[in-house]
Design an enzyme around this catalytic site. Structure first.
Site, short mmCIF file in Angstrom:
data_model
loop_
_atom_site.label_atom_id
_atom_site.label_comp_id
_atom_site.label_asym_id
_atom_site.label_seq_id
_atom_site.Cartn_x
_atom_site.Cartn_y
_atom_site.Cartn_z
CD GLU A 85 -20.71 21.69 -104.27
OE1 GLU A 85 -19.62 21.31 -103.82
OE2 GLU A 85 -20.82 22.37 -105.30
CE LYS A 280 -15.53 22.12 -104.62
NZ LYS A 280 -17.00 22.06 -104.69
CG ASP A 296 -7.43 7.50 -98.23
OD1 ASP A 296 -7.79 8.70 -98.24
OD2 ASP A 296 -6.41 7.11 -97.64
CG HIS A 393 -25.21 25.99 -107.07
ND1 HIS A 393 -24.67 24.76 -106.77
CD2 HIS A 393 -25.08 26.74 -105.97
CE1 HIS A 393 -24.23 24.79 -105.53
NE2 HIS A 393 -24.47 25.97 -105.02
C1 MEV Z 1 -18.63 23.87 -107.61
O1 MEV Z 1 -18.64 22.93 -106.57
C2 MEV Z 1 -17.84 23.36 -108.79
C3 MEV Z 1 -17.63 24.35 -109.94
O2 MEV Z 1 -17.06 25.56 -109.41
C4 MEV Z 1 -16.71 23.69 -110.92
C5 MEV Z 1 -16.22 24.59 -112.02
O3 MEV Z 1 -16.14 25.81 -111.84
O4 MEV Z 1 -15.86 24.05 -113.08
C6 MEV Z 1 -18.94 24.72 -110.56
#
Ligand code: MEV
Length: 440
Positions: A85, A280, A296, A393
């Site tokens: 990513e 995430k 792992d 991003h």
């Molecule tokens: C994207 O890979 C991760 C985010 O969505 C984490 C978050 O929202 O805190 C930017």
């Protein structure tokens, strides 16, 4: 519809490739060429990778990046990250630099306990089972002596075996709940081998035990397996600074920024939809280092999310506070990791990643990985509550879009230059690319 294939694993690598290409792809020759393009030119190196798993046809690349400038307990690290990513490595590096100037990250190992269980069924008198367990427990340990002696020499081994009565949750269900210290190994094979030995000894000894009536002697072992839920294999990482030092940019005051960060964490604590995405982002950092160091990531993921839900509601794995003028941002996360055994001895890039990390012990790696997760979350949430995530991003994603469009190097340079002062969106990049192509 293709026919099922029998004996696929017995085919040669070339036969497997031919079969997949011909059965499932529209251009078999192109498929075969592509698969071979990813083979290592060094046939020994390729063989090594072929043998990691079964039915290997090629290698699957992920980029390995470096996030430098991580000051952890006053020691500087450059952290290797394997991830597909865009913007994750950039975000980690940005957070590392921000906290480098503010004393860096401090970490603490809270526990290193690994868990495994023998699940079994028993329909007799619980008091008889308890008496039998107390009698047989030393024998369970004794029968694993040959398995545990090396681990014991390194300072680890079996730390406890408990009988747990789970019959209120499931009729006749009991467990041997076993805990281990596996030192620098992740320890999955060690734990599973010990558990299978416990199960054998337990069931066999039961057959001759005077504590049981005849019908009670048949203990049915259901399964013996480690648990990836390791709430006591726990690490904490934190950053702190005086509120005045929390000046992120000219457009937001430190107080406002701190309150926004705290509010974002509070939202993740009451709203699982947000908590999952918040966590995430943490796992973006965690998984990338876990993968780069040959650990792992599925085990780490499963354990982390279970921990996030340990009180019955899925919550944030990070926390934030502002007290007496001190901003604090921290994470507590269970991480069962190893720096010896498994892929660590086999995969040359894993060996290199560990070397770059200055050959950490498993405890040190837990701390580094937790820091990567915390840094990632700090970077993501601070963008979210200020500029929004897309600005940064999309800038990072720009090259992906240009590569998809087939832009040449000079074209990429021109367009990247253009977007230094323009908002990146997919359509804006396509438009800029078309314009450039048409003009030339
Ligand atoms: C994207 O890979 C991760 C985010 O969505 C984490 C978050 O929202 O805190 C930017």
């Amino acid at each position: 519809m293709t026919d099922p294939i029998l004996g696929f694993s017995k085919l040669s690598k070339q036969q497997k490739i031919d079969w997949v290409a011909e059965q499932y792809t529209h251009d078999p020759e192109k498929t075969k060429k592509l698969l071979k393009q990813y083979w290592n030119i060094d046939s020994e190196m390729q063989k090594l990778h072929d043998e990691f798993i079964e039915n290997t046809i090629t290698n699957y690349y992920l980029p390995l990046g470096i996030a430098p400038n991580f000051l952890i307990n006053d020691k500087l690290y450059a952290i290797p990250m394997a991830i597909e990513e865009s913007s994750v490595v950039a975000a980690a590096s940005k957070a590392a630099k921000f906290w480098l100037d503010r004393g860096g990250f401090k970490t603490e190992i809270i526990g290193t306990e690994k868990v495994g269980q023998v699940h079994f069924m028993y329909s007799g008198n619980p008091a008889h089972l308890e008496a039998f367990f107390n009698e047989v427990k030393p024998k369970l340990i004794e029968d694993t002596k040959t398995l545990t002696s090396n681990m014991e020499k390194r300072g680890g081994g079996i730390t406890n075996i408990e009988l747990r009565n789970k019959t209120s949750e499931l009729k006749d269900y009991y467990q041997l709940h076993c805990t281990f210290d596996t030192m620098d190994a992740m320890g999955a094979n060690f734990i599973n081998t010990c558990l299978e030995q416990f199960a054998d000894t337990f069931a066999n000894q039961a057959k001759a035990s005077p504590f049981f009536t005849e019908s009670e002697k048949q203990i049915e072992i259901v399964m013996s397996i480690l648990s990836n839920y390791v709430p006591n294999c726990l690490v904490r990482a934190e950053v702190t600074c005086a509120i005045d030092d929390l000046q992120l940019s000219k457009t937001i005051s430190p107080e406002e920024f701190a309150q926004k960060m705290i509010r974002a964490v509070n939202i993740a604590n009451v709203e699982p939809h947000r908590a999952v995405t918040h966590n995430k982002g943490i796992m973006n950092g965690i998984d990338a280092v876990v993968l780069a160091t040959g650990n792992d990531f599925r085990a780490v993921e499963a354990g982390a999310h279970a921990f996030a839900a340990k009180n019955g509601t899925y919550k944030s794995l990070t926390h934030a506070s502002l007290e007496n003028g001190i901003f604090k941002f921290w994470i507590e996360i269970p991480l069962a990791l190893g720096t010896i055994g498994g892929l660590t001895n086999l995969h040359p890039l894993v060996g290199l990643a560990l070397e770059i990390l200055q050959k950490p012990t498993a405890k040190e790696l837990m701390q580094i990985v937790a820091v990567a997760g915390l840094a990632q979350n700090f970077a993501a949430v601070s963008s979210l509550v200020t500029t929004g995530i897309q600005e940064g991003h999309m800038k990072m994603h720009l090259l992906n879009i240009l590569n998809q469009l087939g832009a040449t190097e000079p074209e990429k340079n021109k367009i990247v230059d253009h977007f230094k002062n323009h908002t990146v969106s997919h359509s804006a990049v396509v438009a800029a690319f078309k314009k450039l192509r048409n003009n030339s």
